[in-house]
Motif scaffolding. Structure first.
Motif, PDB file in Angstrom:
ATOM      1  N   GLU B 344      -0.189  -5.946  -5.210  1.00 18.86           N
ATOM      2  CA  GLU B 344       0.130  -7.037  -6.346  1.00 18.86           C
ATOM      3  C   GLU B 344       0.518  -6.116  -7.733  1.00 18.86           C
ATOM      4  OE1 GLU B 344      -2.718 -10.742  -5.643  1.00 18.86           O
ATOM      5  OE2 GLU B 344      -3.566  -9.202  -6.873  1.00 18.86           O
ATOM      6  N   GLY B 345       0.136  -4.817  -7.488  1.00 15.30           N
ATOM      7  CA  GLY B 345       0.551  -3.833  -8.712  1.00 15.30           C
ATOM      8  C   GLY B 345       1.918  -3.230  -8.350  1.00 15.30           C
ATOM      9  N   LEU B 346       2.381  -3.243  -7.298  1.00 13.83           N
ATOM     10  CA  LEU B 346       3.407  -2.325  -6.760  1.00 13.83           C
ATOM     11  C   LEU B 346       4.884  -2.451  -7.642  1.00 13.83           C
ATOM     12  CD1 LEU B 346       3.924  -2.784  -2.954  1.00 13.83           C
ATOM     13  CD2 LEU B 346       3.219  -0.485  -4.215  1.00 13.83           C
ATOM     14  N   PHE B 347       4.925  -3.813  -8.398  1.00 11.76           N
ATOM     15  CA  PHE B 347       6.241  -3.930  -9.127  1.00 11.76           C
ATOM     16  C   PHE B 347       5.899  -4.099 -10.490  1.00 11.76           C
ATOM     17  CE2 PHE B 347       6.631  -5.677  -4.747  1.00 11.76           C
ATOM     18  CZ  PHE B 347       7.709  -4.775  -4.134  1.00 11.76           C
ATOM     19  N   SER B 348       4.784  -3.619 -10.851  1.00 13.25           N
ATOM     20  CA  SER B 348       4.467  -3.581 -12.460  1.00 13.25           C
ATOM     21  C   SER B 348       5.279  -2.897 -13.307  1.00 13.25           C
ATOM     22  CB  SER B 348       3.001  -3.443 -12.724  1.00 13.25           C
ATOM     23  OG  SER B 348       2.796  -2.169 -12.279  1.00 13.25           O
ATOM     24  N   GLN B 349       6.002  -1.885 -12.700  1.00  9.15           N
ATOM     25  CA  GLN B 349       6.633  -0.932 -13.684  1.00  9.15           C
ATOM     26  C   GLN B 349       8.090  -1.450 -13.249  1.00  9.15           C
ATOM     27  OE1 GLN B 349       5.316   1.380 -15.510  1.00  9.15           O
ATOM     28  NE2 GLN B 349       3.245   0.608 -14.971  1.00  9.15           N
ATOM     29  N   VAL B 358      12.982  -5.047  -1.924  1.00  4.31           N
ATOM     30  CA  VAL B 358      11.494  -5.140  -2.182  1.00  4.31           C
ATOM     31  C   VAL B 358      10.687  -4.877  -1.058  1.00  4.31           C
ATOM     32  CG1 VAL B 358      10.029  -7.149  -2.882  1.00  4.31           C
ATOM     33  CG2 VAL B 358      12.103  -6.862  -4.355  1.00  4.31           C
ATOM     34  N   ASN B 359      11.237  -5.612   0.142  1.00  5.78           N
ATOM     35  CA  ASN B 359      10.371  -5.451   1.267  1.00  5.78           C
ATOM     36  C   ASN B 359      10.316  -3.930   1.609  1.00  5.78           C
ATOM     37  OD1 ASN B 359       9.644  -7.581   3.302  1.00  5.78           O
ATOM     38  ND2 ASN B 359      10.374  -6.205   4.645  1.00  5.78           N
ATOM     39  N   ASP B 360      11.277  -3.191   1.609  1.00  5.09           N
ATOM     40  CA  ASP B 360      11.306  -1.587   1.775  1.00  5.09           C
ATOM     41  C   ASP B 360      10.273  -1.158   0.852  1.00  5.09           C
ATOM     42  OD1 ASP B 360      13.042  -2.230   3.902  1.00  5.09           O
ATOM     43  OD2 ASP B 360      14.776  -1.095   2.769  1.00  5.09           O
ATOM     44  N   PHE B 363       6.686  -1.752   2.132  1.00  2.00           N
ATOM     45  CA  PHE B 363       6.510  -0.832   3.604  1.00  2.00           C
ATOM     46  C   PHE B 363       6.438   0.600   3.197  1.00  2.00           C
ATOM     47  CE2 PHE B 363       6.471  -2.459   7.790  1.00  2.00           C
ATOM     48  CZ  PHE B 363       6.961  -4.021   7.604  1.00  2.00           C
ATOM     49  N   ASP B 364       7.283   1.046   2.139  1.00  2.00           N
ATOM     50  CA  ASP B 364       7.267   2.601   1.935  1.00  2.00           C
ATOM     51  C   ASP B 364       5.764   2.772   1.267  1.00  2.00           C
ATOM     52  OD1 ASP B 364       9.688   2.888   3.039  1.00  2.00           O
ATOM     53  OD2 ASP B 364      10.521   2.855   1.083  1.00  2.00           O
ATOM     54  N   ALA B 365       5.246   1.933   0.502  1.00  2.00           N
ATOM     55  CA  ALA B 365       3.984   2.101  -0.324  1.00  2.00           C
ATOM     56  C   ALA B 365       2.739   2.080   0.745  1.00  2.00           C
ATOM     57  CB  ALA B 365       3.874   1.074  -1.228  1.00  2.00           C
ATOM     58  N   VAL B 366       2.841   1.164   1.693  1.00  2.00           N
ATOM     59  CA  VAL B 366       1.797   1.202   2.658  1.00  2.00           C
ATOM     60  C   VAL B 366       1.894   2.434   3.484  1.00  2.00           C
ATOM     61  CG1 VAL B 366       0.874  -0.023   4.848  1.00  2.00           C
ATOM     62  CG2 VAL B 366       1.698  -1.188   2.728  1.00  2.00           C
ATOM     63  N   MET B 367       2.978   3.198   3.879  1.00  2.00           N
ATOM     64  CA  MET B 367       3.208   4.286   4.867  1.00  2.00           C
ATOM     65  C   MET B 367       2.683   5.511   4.131  1.00  2.00           C
ATOM     66  SD  MET B 367       4.015   3.264   7.544  1.00  2.00           S
ATOM     67  CE  MET B 367       4.108   1.480   8.004  1.00  2.00           C
ATOM     68  N   ASP B 368       3.148   5.415   2.834  1.00  2.00           N
ATOM     69  CA  ASP B 368       2.630   6.587   1.749  1.00  2.00           C
ATOM     70  C   ASP B 368       1.150   6.618   1.825  1.00  2.00           C
ATOM     71  OD1 ASP B 368       5.123   7.458   1.335  1.00  2.00           O
ATOM     72  OD2 ASP B 368       5.242   6.737  -0.675  1.00  2.00           O
ATOM     73  N   PHE B 369       0.584   5.581   1.694  1.00  2.00           N
ATOM     74  CA  PHE B 369      -0.851   5.235   1.384  1.00  2.00           C
ATOM     75  C   PHE B 369      -1.696   5.847   2.765  1.00  2.00           C
ATOM     76  CE2 PHE B 369      -4.508   2.936   1.818  1.00  2.00           C
ATOM     77  CZ  PHE B 369      -5.474   3.254   0.602  1.00  2.00           C
ATOM     78  N   ALA B 370      -1.232   5.167   3.986  1.00  2.00           N
ATOM     79  CA  ALA B 370      -1.728   5.578   5.077  1.00  2.00           C
ATOM     80  C   ALA B 370      -1.582   7.067   5.272  1.00  2.00           C
ATOM     81  CB  ALA B 370      -1.142   4.709   6.215  1.00  2.00           C
ATOM     82  N   GLY B 371      -0.613   7.653   4.871  1.00  2.00           N
ATOM     83  CA  GLY B 371      -0.489   9.154   5.361  1.00  2.00           C
ATOM     84  C   GLY B 371      -0.505   9.396   6.667  1.00  2.00           C
ATOM     85  N   ASP B 372      -1.387  10.186   7.040  1.00  2.00           N
ATOM     86  CA  ASP B 372      -1.643  10.695   8.569  1.00  2.00           C
ATOM     87  C   ASP B 372      -2.354   9.921   9.409  1.00  2.00           C
ATOM     88  OD1 ASP B 372       0.287  12.571   8.360  1.00  2.00           O
ATOM     89  OD2 ASP B 372      -0.697  14.141   7.791  1.00  2.00           O
ATOM     90  N   ALA B 373      -3.136   8.999   8.504  1.00  2.00           N
ATOM     91  CA  ALA B 373      -4.041   8.038   9.298  1.00  2.00           C
ATOM     92  C   ALA B 373      -3.570   7.018  10.547  1.00  2.00           C
ATOM     93  CB  ALA B 373      -4.872   7.095   8.376  1.00  2.00           C
TER      94      ALA B 373
END
Lengths: 112, 388
Positions: B344-349, B358-360, B363-373
């Motif tokens: 929900e905070g992804l688009f506040s800026q 928006v969809n991308d 996805f990018d945020a989730v991938m960045d967050f997960a890193g190598d997990a």
């Protein structure tokens, strides 16, 4: 994921600790099936120590509820963390399997 | 299962005439008991001929010095005829040079002349044991490959039912994608053009993984499509799909599903929720609102349920995000979840002005967050953009 069960007169209480996901859902299922008591004996799943449950784990809860139903017994869950309560609420599972605050409530809710 | 059974066929290769009667005599009781069966050849050429004619031979017991083709040359040729044969060399006592050459060419073991038949029996049994274990391992590998193939089929089924392109219009944009987890999962999405320029949007997550889940996914998607085209109204669609999925569902599979109908001309989005994550609305300023949970149960579990539906009128520039829990429950290496707050905070800026962008970002945020997990669940996200 660790399971431990105790029989407290009329119902089996199974404590699940850790995570249940697609990788160990089968172990979870086998463990719960093995803990099923005598005919007519209900089961309470104490999820206090459970940190995560995936849809595969929810499916196991339902399968066990079905097995118990065939033995004229019931299944209840209790002591859900906020995140697991949310999973139950979003999926609507709280409308299929009764959810209680703790084991005591669950036992009286089951009429044990 | 190794696939080989006694009597184990052993080929003895020697040009000297006295070994054959000795073997027959000293190994007689193992032959009579059905444990071994011996075949004899005079040299390497004859031996290869025997191997070509009888693919049940499992051990070759060979002398080194022979006319036409010696034992060392034979060792080079055996794998070309049958790679699963084990060879045992018979050498002169102390002939370490030839023994070493033989071992380097793939001999499994050796015995020395004069042949000690008790030792030969032990050597044969040890060789057989290793061979049986080896064949078991090969069988396990083949079964693993077969299982992997089955999973690939399920994965292809999952990919094949996803829309490859999306409806286009001047008054809306739609984009969706899925990143499957390594093990075959059960997410799917669908975008349908319904009567009167209305769009049907679905995002779903089938419980469990593997081939049964993929089959359940296929039928869920087909039933949904049929009901969506026939009925239109999301609450009726979910009620019907639920009843159809409940028939003969002994395995207690279920699908959580959000189904929404969007009319671009009125910008009205009507949705019903079958046990699925609630959609998120991102307005033109990038503020996020969770659409209400309408309280429906996952589909396929209990028949004759009612599903509430709800409508919201979007403003031009609003984006509605439909997603699966693969987004919110994506974990990083510290085992923290991505969670609703991050989404929900992804688009506040800042917020892009296209559905796909928006969809991308999500996805990018989730991938960045997960890193190598490792990714443990399918990640699916659909974005609808309302235009004025």
């Amino acid at each position: 994921m660790e399971l431990s069960s105790e029989n407290t007169g009329g119902a089996v209480i199974v404590k699940a600790v850790g995570r249940v996901d697609g990788a160990n859902a089968r172990d979870f299922h086998e463990g719960l099936e093995a803990s099923i008591g005598a005919d007519g004996e209900s089961m309470v799943l104490d999820f206090e120590g459970l940190s995560y449950i995936s849809s595969a784990g929810l499916r196991v809860v339902l399968l066990v509820a079905k097995t118990l139903q065939q033995q004229r017994a019931k299944l209840a869950v209790c002591s859900l963390s906020d995140s697991i309560r949310e999973v139950f609420e979003i999926s609507g599972f709280d409308k299929i399997v009764p959810v209680y605050a703790d084991t005591g409530d669950a036992m009286s809710g089951l009429g044990v | 299962m190794s696939g080989i059974q006694p009597p184990y066929k052993i080929l003895v290769v020697d040009d000297e005439p006295d070994l054959q009667p000795l073997v027959q005599q000293r190994m007689r009781r193992y032959v009579r008991s059905g444990q071994y069966q011996f075949t004899f050849a005079q040299n390497g050429v004859e031996a290869l001929e025997c191997l070509r004619q009888d693919d049940e031979i499992v051990i070759v017991l060979s002398d080194i010095n022979m006319p036409k083709m010696d034992g060392l040359a034979l060792l080079d040729q055996i794998p070309k005829v049958n790679p699963n044969i084990r060879s045992v060399i018979i050498s002169a006592y102390g002939d370490m040079k030839n023994i070493r050459t033989a071992m380097n060419r793939g001999a499994f073991d050796f015995v020395t002349k004069p042949v000690d038949f008790d030792d030969l029996k032990l050597t044969i049994d040890r060789t057989l044991q290793q061979l049986l274990e080896w064949r078991d391992a090969l069988g396990a590998r083949d079964r693993l490959v077969a299982l992997q193939n089955e999973l690939n089929v399920a994965s292809q089924m999952q990919q094949s039912i996803l829309p490859k392109s999306f409806p286009e219009g001047s008054d809306f944009e739609i984009y969706a994608s899925m990143k499957p987890a390594r093990s075959v999962g059960g997410d799917f999405f669908d975008v349908m053009r319904l009567e009167g320029g209305v769009l049907g949007l679905a995002v779903a997550d089938v419980s469990d993984k593997g081939v049964p889940a993929a089959l359940f996914m296929m039928s869920s998607r087909t039933l949904l499509k049929g009901s969506a085209i026939g009925l239109g109204n999301p609450s009726e669609v979910l009620a019907e799909v639920n009843n159809l999925l409940c028939e003969d569902n002994e395995t207690a599979m279920f699908v959580t599903l959000i189904y929404a109908v969007y009319d671009p001309s009125t910008r009205m989005l009507t949705f019903a929720n079958g046990g699925h994550n609630t959609p998120v609305l991102i307005d033109g300023d990038g503020n996020a609102t969770r659409l209400p949970l309408t309280g429906g149960v996952a589909l396929g579990l209990v028949p004759d349920l009612e599903y509430e539906q709800m409508s919201v009128t979007l403003s031009p520039g609003d984006h509605v995000i439909l997603y699966t829990d693969g987004v919110t429950e994506a974990m990083n290496e510290a085992e923290e979840e991505f969670g609703m707050d991050r989404l929900e905070g992804l688009f506040s800026q800042s917020r892009p002005d296209e559905a796909r962008a928006v969809n991308d970002v999500i996805f990018d945020a989730v991938m960045d967050f997960a890193g190598d997990a490792p990714q443990s669940d399918d990640i699916t996200c659909m974005t609808l953009r309302a235009e004025g």
